[in-house]
Design a protein around this motif. Sequence first.
Motif, PDB file in Angstrom:
ATOM      1  N   SER A  39       4.136  62.272  -7.948  1.00  0.00           N
ATOM      2  CA  SER A  39       3.409  61.274  -8.377  1.00  0.00           C
ATOM      3  C   SER A  39       3.808  61.065  -9.955  1.00  0.00           C
ATOM      4  N   MET A  40       3.585  62.396 -10.680  1.00  0.00           N
ATOM      5  CA  MET A  40       3.721  62.302 -12.174  1.00  0.00           C
ATOM      6  C   MET A  40       5.089  62.061 -12.407  1.00  0.00           C
ATOM      7  N   ARG A  41       6.145  62.212 -11.779  1.00  0.00           N
ATOM      8  CA  ARG A  41       7.508  61.871 -12.020  1.00  0.00           C
ATOM      9  C   ARG A  41       7.547  60.209 -11.835  1.00  0.00           C
ATOM     10  N   LYS A  42       7.130  59.953 -10.706  1.00  0.00           N
ATOM     11  CA  LYS A  42       7.225  58.344 -10.418  1.00  0.00           C
ATOM     12  C   LYS A  42       6.591  57.536 -11.512  1.00  0.00           C
ATOM     13  N   LEU A  43       5.190  57.957 -11.684  1.00  0.00           N
ATOM     14  CA  LEU A  43       4.446  57.206 -12.719  1.00  0.00           C
ATOM     15  C   LEU A  43       5.094  57.157 -14.066  1.00  0.00           C
ATOM     16  N   PHE A  44       5.288  58.348 -14.601  1.00  0.00           N
ATOM     17  CA  PHE A  44       5.970  58.351 -15.969  1.00  0.00           C
ATOM     18  C   PHE A  44       7.325  57.614 -16.003  1.00  0.00           C
ATOM     19  N   ALA A  45       8.122  57.921 -15.275  1.00  0.00           N
ATOM     20  CA  ALA A  45       9.482  57.365 -15.210  1.00  0.00           C
ATOM     21  C   ALA A  45       9.306  56.048 -15.145  1.00  0.00           C
ATOM     22  N   THR A  46       8.489  55.472 -14.355  1.00  0.00           N
ATOM     23  CA  THR A  46       8.522  53.843 -14.087  1.00  0.00           C
ATOM     24  C   THR A  46       8.006  53.148 -15.045  1.00  0.00           C
ATOM     25  N   THR A  47       6.879  53.967 -15.625  1.00  0.00           N
ATOM     26  CA  THR A  47       6.182  53.074 -16.634  1.00  0.00           C
ATOM     27  C   THR A  47       6.897  53.218 -17.865  1.00  0.00           C
ATOM     28  N   ALA A  48       7.437  54.270 -18.445  1.00  0.00           N
ATOM     29  CA  ALA A  48       8.391  54.403 -19.663  1.00  0.00           C
ATOM     30  C   ALA A  48       9.416  53.487 -19.492  1.00  0.00           C
ATOM     31  N   ALA A  49      10.158  53.349 -18.181  1.00  0.00           N
ATOM     32  CA  ALA A  49      11.161  52.361 -18.169  1.00  0.00           C
ATOM     33  C   ALA A  49      10.878  51.070 -18.715  1.00  0.00           C
ATOM     34  N   GLN A  50       9.676  50.502 -18.206  1.00  0.00           N
ATOM     35  CA  GLN A  50       9.275  49.460 -18.468  1.00  0.00           C
ATOM     36  C   GLN A  50       8.736  49.134 -19.679  1.00  0.00           C
ATOM     37  N   ARG A  51       8.342  50.031 -20.440  1.00  0.00           N
ATOM     38  CA  ARG A  51       8.109  49.950 -21.794  1.00  0.00           C
ATOM     39  C   ARG A  51       9.499  49.781 -22.647  1.00  0.00           C
ATOM     40  N   HIS A  52      10.391  50.581 -22.097  1.00  0.00           N
ATOM     41  CA  HIS A  52      11.904  50.591 -22.860  1.00  0.00           C
ATOM     42  C   HIS A  52      12.635  49.416 -22.746  1.00  0.00           C
ATOM     43  N   TYR A  53      12.503  48.686 -21.534  1.00  0.00           N
ATOM     44  CA  TYR A  53      13.173  47.634 -21.540  1.00  0.00           C
ATOM     45  C   TYR A  53      12.634  46.459 -22.237  1.00  0.00           C
ATOM     46  N   ALA A  54      11.266  46.550 -22.299  1.00  0.00           N
ATOM     47  CA  ALA A  54      10.481  45.519 -23.010  1.00  0.00           C
ATOM     48  C   ALA A  54      11.003  45.700 -24.706  1.00  0.00           C
ATOM     49  N   ASP A  55      11.059  46.917 -24.972  1.00  0.00           N
ATOM     50  CA  ASP A  55      11.442  47.260 -26.373  1.00  0.00           C
ATOM     51  C   ASP A  55      12.932  46.851 -26.475  1.00  0.00           C
ATOM     52  N   ALA A  56      13.765  47.118 -25.741  1.00  0.00           N
ATOM     53  CA  ALA A  56      14.996  46.501 -25.811  1.00  0.00           C
ATOM     54  C   ALA A  56      15.191  45.075 -25.927  1.00  0.00           C
ATOM     55  N   MET A  57      14.445  44.426 -25.142  1.00  0.00           N
ATOM     56  CA  MET A  57      14.530  43.043 -25.241  1.00  0.00           C
ATOM     57  C   MET A  57      14.201  42.213 -26.720  1.00  0.00           C
ATOM     58  N   ASP A  58      13.151  43.224 -27.273  1.00  0.00           N
ATOM     59  CA  ASP A  58      12.400  42.825 -28.683  1.00  0.00           C
ATOM     60  C   ASP A  58      13.934  43.091 -29.535  1.00  0.00           C
ATOM     61  N   ILE A  59      14.375  44.184 -29.392  1.00  0.00           N
ATOM     62  CA  ILE A  59      15.498  44.526 -30.348  1.00  0.00           C
ATOM     63  C   ILE A  59      16.809  43.499 -30.177  1.00  0.00           C
TER      64      ILE A  59
END
Length: 392
Positions: free
Chosen positions: A314-334
């Motif tokens: 559960s930790m792996r799934k939660l961390f990896a998927t929520t981090a990826a959402q933040r990252h793609y949002a950052d990518a769209m900003d950049i």
Amino acid sequence: MDFRDQHVDPTVRDRARAWAERHVPPEWAARERATGTHHTPELHRLLIDEGILGAAWPAEYGGSDVDPAFSRAVFDELNRRGLATGAWGSTGMVCRTILEVGTEQQKRTYVAAALRGEVLIALGYTEPESGSDVASARTRAVPDGDGWVINGQKMFTSTVEACTHVFLLTRTNPDVPKHKGLTLFMVPTDDPGFDLRPIHTLGGQRTNATFYTDVRVDDAARVGAVDGGWAVMHVALVYERGAASRSSKELTLARELAAWAADTRRPDGSRVLDDPHVAERIARMAIDEEVARLITFSLRDKVERGELPRATSSMRKLFATTAAQRHYADAMDILGAEGLLSTGAPGSPADGRFEHGYRAEVVTTIHGGSSEMQREIIAEQHLGLPRGRPRG
Ligand SMILES: Cc1cc2nc3c(=O)[nH]c(=O)nc-3n(C[C@H](O)[C@H](O)[C@H](O)COP(=O)(O)OP(=O)(O)OC[C@H]3O[C@@H](n4cnc5c(N)ncnc54)[C@H](O)[C@@H]3O)c2cc1C
């Protein structure tokens, strides 16, 4: 555990990269994106014929002697090239579950056939009225002679259009508390009582509503005890949240974005990467990606030692998927306005790969159990906090 053993040996990664270069044409990923079906039959056949898919599976059920590290590196490489291998993903989860809870006959039938490429299995848990609360499933299985008759409907049965079977959660006893009346079956998709309707999702993935009308299965297709389905689901869901994964689920957005930012210039002639805010955001992504990788290693280490690490998965799934959402949002900003251009549009950065990822990551925090459910599991199982919801 020793994390040094877990890092990908560069020579193995180079070999995997060369393998993919030789065998994997870009059209396969383009086709998966266009159809939304996360399965490429030619690739599946190739992975079987070369023993890559069978690496790290028991030899008596058809496992190969290919180096598991090479197999993982190939799956990482496929992932990097935008190939999702979703039908094999769900098949692998079910086969790992069968190895734990199935009969010897089922291991020889389903696992061996899956490793020969004759069986692909979709997950049939969610229903229109029960997703997070999966134990409320209403699809009925009723005994009939030496078999069972199944009637009901499932939602979000992903990749079933490419599969031979559904691993189906059914209600076999409606007169006991909901967790105590569930049973799982392997249901063939060529049964005349099986039907499906496609659902196209925001992330481009096709999933399906599936319908079961007087579908008859033998008792040999029952996985686990009658009314013992909840114990089977405990195993299956741990595998779904990452424990069955053969790839290291390496996240590579930081590296790809850094390459794009180093190559791209702003109107004033400066490189995008020279902007300290951009560099800092990419560095934060790289740190998160490394953390996700280390959790994956720790998960795999536990699985290889015979544990069923519910909280870690559960930790792996939660961390990896929520981090990826933040990252793609950052990518769209950049990326700015151009970041909204999709694959094929003139001028789309990395041919729409970032834009596609931004949409695709939205659903990863939902399937396999939503983030709220993962937090509940971590709170209860890892931190020992009291249960936050009433027992059903
Ligand atoms: C692209 C995609 C592919 C999928 N593939 C499959 C598949 O192959 N097979 C399959 O069986 N299912 C599949 N699913 C279904 C997925 O597992 C469910 O969508 C998920 O479990 C959530 O269920 P739900 O959609 O019914 O939402 P709900 O359960 O109705 O939840 C709605 C919201 O309420 C929150 N919530 C619900 N209960 C609680 C609680 N107790 N505490 C706190 N918050 C709560 C949830 O976190 C969520 O935010 C897929 C879903 C998607 C989007």
